[in-house]
Scaffold this motif. Structure first.
Motif, mmCIF file in Angstrom:
data_model
loop_
_atom_site.group_PDB
_atom_site.id
_atom_site.type_symbol
_atom_site.label_atom_id
_atom_site.label_comp_id
_atom_site.label_asym_id
_atom_site.label_seq_id
_atom_site.Cartn_x
_atom_site.Cartn_y
_atom_site.Cartn_z
ATOM 1 N N GLY A 104 0.538 9.803 -3.304
ATOM 2 C CA GLY A 104 -0.535 8.840 -3.142
ATOM 3 C C GLY A 104 -1.848 9.499 -2.770
ATOM 4 O O GLY A 104 -1.874 10.562 -2.128
ATOM 5 N N TYR A 105 -2.935 8.857 -3.164
ATOM 6 C CA TYR A 105 -4.276 9.316 -2.791
ATOM 7 C C TYR A 105 -5.078 8.120 -2.303
ATOM 8 O O TYR A 105 -5.144 7.089 -2.977
ATOM 9 C CB TYR A 105 -4.982 9.988 -3.970
ATOM 10 C CG TYR A 105 -4.374 11.314 -4.341
ATOM 11 C CD1 TYR A 105 -4.824 12.506 -3.781
ATOM 12 C CD2 TYR A 105 -3.307 11.374 -5.236
ATOM 13 C CE1 TYR A 105 -4.232 13.725 -4.112
ATOM 14 C CE2 TYR A 105 -2.708 12.584 -5.573
ATOM 15 C CZ TYR A 105 -3.184 13.752 -5.006
ATOM 16 O OH TYR A 105 -2.584 14.955 -5.328
ATOM 17 N N LEU A 106 -5.660 8.288 -1.141
ATOM 18 C CA LEU A 106 -6.492 7.244 -0.553
ATOM 19 C C LEU A 106 -7.948 7.509 -0.923
ATOM 20 O O LEU A 106 -8.419 8.643 -0.859
ATOM 21 C CB LEU A 106 -6.337 7.253 0.967
ATOM 22 C CG LEU A 106 -7.120 6.221 1.771
ATOM 23 C CD1 LEU A 106 -6.625 4.815 1.469
ATOM 24 C CD2 LEU A 106 -6.978 6.515 3.267
ATOM 25 N N GLY A 107 -8.649 6.468 -1.333
ATOM 26 C CA GLY A 107 -10.040 6.635 -1.715
ATOM 27 C C GLY A 107 -10.849 5.388 -1.457
ATOM 28 O O GLY A 107 -10.364 4.430 -0.855
ATOM 29 N N TYR A 156 3.790 -2.553 -3.779
ATOM 30 C CA TYR A 156 4.573 -3.476 -2.954
ATOM 31 C C TYR A 156 6.017 -2.997 -2.880
ATOM 32 O O TYR A 156 6.530 -2.390 -3.828
ATOM 33 C CB TYR A 156 4.542 -4.887 -3.550
ATOM 34 C CG TYR A 156 3.178 -5.534 -3.550
ATOM 35 C CD1 TYR A 156 2.814 -6.411 -2.544
ATOM 36 C CD2 TYR A 156 2.253 -5.263 -4.563
ATOM 37 C CE1 TYR A 156 1.565 -7.018 -2.541
ATOM 38 C CE2 TYR A 156 0.997 -5.856 -4.567
ATOM 39 C CZ TYR A 156 0.658 -6.730 -3.554
ATOM 40 O OH TYR A 156 -0.577 -7.317 -3.552
ATOM 41 N N ASP A 157 6.668 -3.294 -1.759
ATOM 42 C CA ASP A 157 8.088 -2.976 -1.667
ATOM 43 C C ASP A 157 8.913 -4.188 -2.097
ATOM 44 O O ASP A 157 8.373 -5.215 -2.515
ATOM 45 C CB ASP A 157 8.463 -2.510 -0.254
ATOM 46 C CG ASP A 157 8.271 -3.590 0.805
ATOM 47 O OD1 ASP A 157 8.133 -4.786 0.443
ATOM 48 O OD2 ASP A 157 8.261 -3.249 1.999
ATOM 49 N N GLU A 158 10.251 -4.077 -1.980
ATOM 50 C CA GLU A 158 11.124 -5.140 -2.471
ATOM 51 C C GLU A 158 11.012 -6.433 -1.668
ATOM 52 O O GLU A 158 11.430 -7.509 -2.113
ATOM 53 C CB GLU A 158 12.588 -4.663 -2.474
ATOM 54 C CG GLU A 158 13.206 -4.451 -1.093
ATOM 55 C CD GLU A 158 12.870 -3.095 -0.475
ATOM 56 O OE1 GLU A 158 13.458 -2.765 0.576
ATOM 57 O OE2 GLU A 158 12.031 -2.374 -1.052
ATOM 58 N N LYS A 159 10.403 -6.340 -0.467
ATOM 59 C CA LYS A 159 10.221 -7.529 0.362
ATOM 60 C C LYS A 159 8.856 -8.176 0.148
ATOM 61 O O LYS A 159 8.538 -9.182 0.779
ATOM 62 C CB LYS A 159 10.405 -7.162 1.836
ATOM 63 C CG LYS A 159 11.804 -6.667 2.180
ATOM 64 C CD LYS A 159 11.918 -6.319 3.645
ATOM 65 C CE LYS A 159 13.313 -5.810 3.989
ATOM 66 N NZ LYS A 159 13.424 -5.442 5.432
ATOM 67 N N GLY A 160 8.067 -7.588 -0.729
ATOM 68 C CA GLY A 160 6.749 -8.140 -1.006
ATOM 69 C C GLY A 160 5.654 -7.639 -0.083
ATOM 70 O O GLY A 160 4.528 -8.141 -0.139
ATOM 71 N N SER A 161 5.977 -6.641 0.750
ATOM 72 C CA SER A 161 4.963 -6.100 1.659
ATOM 73 C C SER A 161 3.995 -5.213 0.882
ATOM 74 O O SER A 161 4.418 -4.398 0.057
ATOM 75 C CB SER A 161 5.630 -5.288 2.773
ATOM 76 O OG SER A 161 6.469 -6.107 3.558
ATOM 77 N N ASN A 162 2.722 -5.355 1.171
ATOM 78 C CA ASN A 162 1.684 -4.561 0.514
ATOM 79 C C ASN A 162 1.573 -3.213 1.233
ATOM 80 O O ASN A 162 0.935 -3.110 2.286
ATOM 81 C CB ASN A 162 0.351 -5.309 0.544
ATOM 82 C CG ASN A 162 -0.710 -4.639 -0.310
ATOM 83 O OD1 ASN A 162 -0.743 -3.428 -0.450
ATOM 84 N ND2 ASN A 162 -1.605 -5.447 -0.867
ATOM 85 N N LEU A 163 2.172 -2.187 0.668
ATOM 86 C CA LEU A 163 2.169 -0.868 1.293
ATOM 87 C C LEU A 163 0.781 -0.237 1.241
ATOM 88 O O LEU A 163 0.421 0.547 2.129
ATOM 89 C CB LEU A 163 3.188 0.039 0.600
ATOM 90 C CG LEU A 163 4.631 -0.491 0.545
ATOM 91 C CD1 LEU A 163 5.528 0.513 -0.168
ATOM 92 C CD2 LEU A 163 5.146 -0.791 1.942
ATOM 93 N N LYS A 179 -1.489 -1.416 4.076
ATOM 94 C CA LYS A 179 -1.103 -0.826 5.358
ATOM 95 C C LYS A 179 -1.758 0.532 5.547
ATOM 96 O O LYS A 179 -2.280 0.859 6.618
ATOM 97 C CB LYS A 179 0.412 -0.715 5.462
ATOM 98 C CG LYS A 179 1.118 -2.050 5.615
ATOM 99 C CD LYS A 179 2.630 -1.864 5.737
ATOM 100 C CE LYS A 179 3.332 -3.209 5.901
ATOM 101 N NZ LYS A 179 4.811 -3.062 6.004
ATOM 102 N N ILE A 180 -1.732 1.373 4.512
ATOM 103 C CA ILE A 180 -2.318 2.709 4.628
ATOM 104 C C ILE A 180 -3.840 2.640 4.698
ATOM 105 O O ILE A 180 -4.483 3.382 5.437
ATOM 106 C CB ILE A 180 -1.872 3.630 3.470
ATOM 107 C CG1 ILE A 180 -2.354 5.053 3.729
ATOM 108 C CG2 ILE A 180 -2.390 3.180 2.131
ATOM 109 C CD1 ILE A 180 -1.318 5.948 4.293
ATOM 110 N N ILE A 181 -4.440 1.694 3.965
ATOM 111 C CA ILE A 181 -5.904 1.520 4.025
ATOM 112 C C ILE A 181 -6.323 1.071 5.418
ATOM 113 O O ILE A 181 -7.291 1.573 5.991
ATOM 114 C CB ILE A 181 -6.372 0.513 2.955
ATOM 115 C CG1 ILE A 181 -6.179 1.107 1.552
ATOM 116 C CG2 ILE A 181 -7.833 0.131 3.169
ATOM 117 C CD1 ILE A 181 -6.402 0.113 0.422
#
Length: 249
Positions: free
Chosen positions: A46-49, A73-80, A83-85
């Motif tokens: 991953g790259y954050l920008g 998104y993961d299998e539970k619908g969480s926006n990964l 979270k990192i942003i």
């Protein structure tokens, strides 16, 4: 929540300088500034920008030849991605803004050792500021909350001079308390022209309010349990009051 667009302007020197995969370079040419890499699920990198002052995430496939810009998104619908942003960009920027408010010129309302700190940008003629001041009385008077008011002059032409009268009073905290308690009817020694010292404070407070992305008063700021800066612009509703002040005493 804070306007994330404006928070990103606080990070001008935070940029990624290592060699990028060609696929990421291709996306970078579209105007995305790469900030840092991070480990992503599924064997991806991953790259954050940021793009036009918004946080973005880019994911490179395991073969290193393809890049995808967007949310994961993961299998539970969480926006990964969000979270990192939030963790890497918005939360640090919010803490920096909090420190700037700590160093600003504010008027204390309540006990200086009250555990919950609330910053409020207020205009002397703002009716919603007065309503919020009244709403907060139980928490302030019980010693649970301290309000730190940063005066601004934005509503009326006479707002700056009126704010200056409050800030230059012998006891600004008492004068502000009595003024708000009177519903703005307390007689003040309003100067014909705003003295330079008070004008400097008003300008600095206005610039800070602009940096926070607020365009109306009251503009209210506090830290949540995760030490993330939170914003409420305008008169808070019951749910917002509880979130910022806690259970009513």
């Amino acid at each position: 929540m804070l306007k994330h667009v404006l928070l990103l302007s606080l990070l001008p020197g935070f940029a990624f300088a290592q060699e990028l995969p060609d696929a990421v370079k291709a996306i970078e040419k579209q105007g995305i500034t790469i900030i840092k890499p991070f480990d992503a699920p599924g064997g991806m990198k991953g790259y954050l920008g940021k793009y036009q002052d918004m946080g973005v995430t880019i994911y490179v496939t395991p073969d290193g030849k393809h890049a995808i810009s967007g949310y994961m998104y993961d299998e539970k619908g969480s926006n990964l991605s969000e979270k990192i942003i939030q963790k890497e960009i918005y939360a640090p920027a919010g803490r920096e803004l909090w420190q700037r408010m700590e160093k600003a010129s504010w008027i204390l309302d309540g006990k200086k050792d009250a555990p919950q700190i609330i910053y409020v940008f207020a205009d002397p003629f703002c009716p919603y500021c007065k309503q919020f001041w009244q709403q907060a009385r139980p928490w302030v008077e019980s010693g649970k909350v301290q309000l730190r008011t940063l005066m601004v002059g934005v509503i009326k032409p006479e707002s700056p001079a009126t704010a200056a009268a409050i800030m230059s009073a012998k006891d600004p905290a008492k004068t502000w308390h009595d003024y708000e308690q009177s519903g703005g009817k307390l007689a003040l020694n309003v100067p014909a022209a705003v003295p330079p010292a008070q004008m400097k404070i008003l300008n600095e407070n206005q610039h800070l309010m602009d940096a926070l992305g607020a365009n109306a008063t009251p503009a209210i700021y506090y830290m949540n349990n995760e030490k993330e800066l939170q914003q409420v612009v305008g008169l808070p509703d019951a749910e917002q009051l509880k979130a910022m002040l806690g259970e009513k005493p």
